[in-house]
Motif scaffolding. Structure first.
Motif, short mmCIF file in Angstrom:
data_model
loop_
_atom_site.label_atom_id
_atom_site.label_comp_id
_atom_site.label_asym_id
_atom_site.label_seq_id
_atom_site.Cartn_x
_atom_site.Cartn_y
_atom_site.Cartn_z
N ARG A 45 -30.78 98.27 -21.41
CA ARG A 45 -31.78 97.31 -20.93
C ARG A 45 -32.29 97.73 -19.56
N ASP A 46 -31.39 98.09 -18.67
CA ASP A 46 -31.78 98.50 -17.32
C ASP A 46 -32.61 99.78 -17.34
N GLN A 47 -32.24 100.73 -18.19
CA GLN A 47 -33.00 101.98 -18.30
C GLN A 47 -34.40 101.73 -18.85
N LEU A 48 -34.51 100.89 -19.87
CA LEU A 48 -35.83 100.57 -20.43
C LEU A 48 -36.67 99.79 -19.43
N ARG A 49 -36.05 98.86 -18.74
CA ARG A 49 -36.77 98.08 -17.74
C ARG A 49 -37.33 98.99 -16.66
N ALA A 53 -41.38 99.48 -16.27
CA ALA A 53 -41.90 98.67 -15.16
C ALA A 53 -42.91 99.48 -14.36
N PRO A 54 -43.89 98.79 -13.77
CA PRO A 54 -44.82 99.52 -12.90
C PRO A 54 -44.06 100.14 -11.72
#
Length: 62
Positions: A45-49, A53-54
């Motif tokens: 989740r953190d890697q995808l976020r 993310a901009p």
């Protein structure tokens, strides 16, 4: 006599290391689905976020 079938779901990422950790999170990307433990679920989740993310530079220049 009644019977009940119990299915155990294990984390796909931990299974690659030979570990049997209960999968609690399902990550689905289009047609692919992965069962993950809490730790791997949070990591992905953190890697995808971060990837989606901009960037901070774009946000500051606006």
């Amino acid at each position: 006599m009644a019977r009940r079938v119990v299915e155990t779901v294990t984390c796909d990422a931990c299974s690659k290391k030979g570990l049997e950790v209960t999968g609690t999170v399902t990550l689905t990307i289009m047609d692919d689905s992965y069962d993950l433990c809490d730790e791997h679920g949070a990591r992905f989740r953190d890697q995808l976020r971060a990837a989606l993310a901009p960037s901070l530079d774009v946000a500051l220049s606006a």
